[in-house]
Design an enzyme around this catalytic site. Structure first.
Site, PDB file in Angstrom:
ATOM      1  N   LYS A 158     -85.662  48.361   8.299  1.00 52.76           N
ATOM      2  CA  LYS A 158     -86.205  49.707   8.271  1.00 52.76           C
ATOM      3  C   LYS A 158     -85.327  50.589   9.150  1.00 52.76           C
ATOM      4  O   LYS A 158     -85.191  50.363  10.351  1.00 52.76           O
ATOM      5  CB  LYS A 158     -87.642  49.753   8.777  1.00 52.76           C
ATOM      6  CG  LYS A 158     -88.208  51.170   8.720  1.00 52.76           C
ATOM      7  CD  LYS A 158     -89.438  51.341   9.575  1.00 52.76           C
ATOM      8  CE  LYS A 158     -89.747  52.827   9.725  1.00 52.76           C
ATOM      9  NZ  LYS A 158     -90.819  53.089  10.706  1.00 52.76           N
ATOM     10  N   THR A 173     -99.628  52.690  15.094  1.00 54.00           N
ATOM     11  CA  THR A 173    -100.527  53.292  16.076  1.00 54.00           C
ATOM     12  C   THR A 173    -101.945  53.452  15.549  1.00 54.00           C
ATOM     13  O   THR A 173    -102.915  53.265  16.294  1.00 54.00           O
ATOM     14  CB  THR A 173     -99.987  54.662  16.516  1.00 54.00           C
ATOM     15  OG1 THR A 173     -98.630  54.524  16.938  1.00 54.00           O
ATOM     16  CG2 THR A 173    -100.802  55.228  17.666  1.00 54.00           C
TER      17      THR A 173
END
Length: 325
Positions: A167, A277
């Site tokens: 990524k 998160t």
């Protein structure tokens, strides 16, 4: 030739028919419905309908919870459309439990995170998130130049024994954590030339997304909102435009806050959602991971079902003929 099947690129011979695709997917004889370029294709035409390059097929069936759904990344099939990060948890046990509750098959790791084997005698992150069970997705988090991002990916390839799927994110500044798109272009080109399969984080700009696809990235990952903000999808029509114009999987990355945000991303036609998160910072991360899994599945099913058109005025759901009033 390349065609799209349920949003994923697949290669077939020049004379391939819809029936050939169905057989390739192991769906022959099953109760399915097929849409070819947004038109319903009757069952009786599956064997005779020849495909052309860039055709788009949607194949749906009645399923429970989306467990038979899949998408393809770098030639590998994944059944979970929820990708999760491995940071910000209170400890490795919470990381393990939340990851398992999410049902995710692809897990991002930051190569410079201190809990990857740096404390002798303590378990490492890769002991908890085993490469034997999950696809590990090295992340260039914290990189602000193309050179740093490329170096990080090469270190990840060495760490994981030749692993090619990465990524890529190249950040512009520490305040917003928005992508530096110019540096991202440079890094993407270098990594693709070096043989990496690049999933790339970018802003929600359809032009930038298309450029990254053309560079050769295997997936494009526009942000929903700033990283860690939990604001949800701020520009749904931008995401929709990116999805409609793409020939590679589009996955929303960054800014998701709760399960309804994930469902919205999937209802727009995204191939998946990556988050960290939103799960790790929840009061109960394990329960939130489970909620996110369900939100992804519900949103995907709603996309496949096709929502009713929006109307300005009311429309009676019960017939008015035969009223006795």
């Amino acid at each position: 030739m390349k065609i799209q099947v349920n949003g994923d690129n697949r290669e077939y011979g020049e004379n391939a028919t819809v029936a050939d695709v169905i057989a390739d997917l192991g769906l022959t004889g099953k109760r399915i419905a097929v849409e070819l370029n947004k038109d319903i294709l009757p069952y009786t035409q599956h064997a005779s309908q020849r495909l052309q390059a860039d055709d788009r097929l949607e194949i749906v069936q009645a399923i429970g919870g989306g467990q038979d759904d899949f998408f393809t990344l770098a030639g590998k099939i994944y059944h979970s459309r929820l990708l999760v990060g491995s940071g910000k948890y209170k400890d490795l046990e919470e990381t393990r439990l939340a990851t398992e509750a999410s049902g995710a098959e692809i897990i991002t790791v930051a190569i410079r995170r201190t809990n990857i084997g740096q404390n002798p005698g303590e378990p490492s992150l890769l002991d908890v998130i085993s490469p034997d069970k999950y696809t590990i997705l090295p992340n260039t988090a914290g990189c602000y130049t193309a050179d740093d991002a490329v170096r990080t990916c090469r270190l990840a390839r060495e760490l994981l024994g030749g692993h090619k799927l990465v990524k890529l994110e190249v950040l512009a500044d520490q305040l917003t954590l928005f992508p530096d798109v110019a540096e991202t272009y440079v890094a993407a080109e270098l990594l693709v030339k070096d043989g990496f399969d690049v999933m790339v984080y970018t802003n929600d700009d359809p032009i930038a997304a298309k450029r990254l696809e053309e560079i050769g990235c295997v997936a494009v990952m526009p942000l929903a909102a700033p990283i860690g903000s939990g604001l949800g999808i701020r520009n749904p029509y931008n995401i929709l435009t990116i999805v409609e114009n793409a020939k590679v999987p589009i996955l929303v990355d960054a800014g998701v806050g709760t399960a309804s945000d994930a469902a919205i991303a999937m209802e727009l036609g995204c191939a998946g959602v990556l988050m960290n998160t939103a799960i790790a910072a929840a009061k109960n991360p394990v329960l939130m991971a489970s909620a996110m899994k369900k939100g992804i599945e519900a949103g995907r099913e709603a996309f496949l079902a096709g929502r009713m058109p929006r109307k300005r005025f009311a429309s009676a759901s019960s017939p008015i003929d035969g009223l006795f009033l």
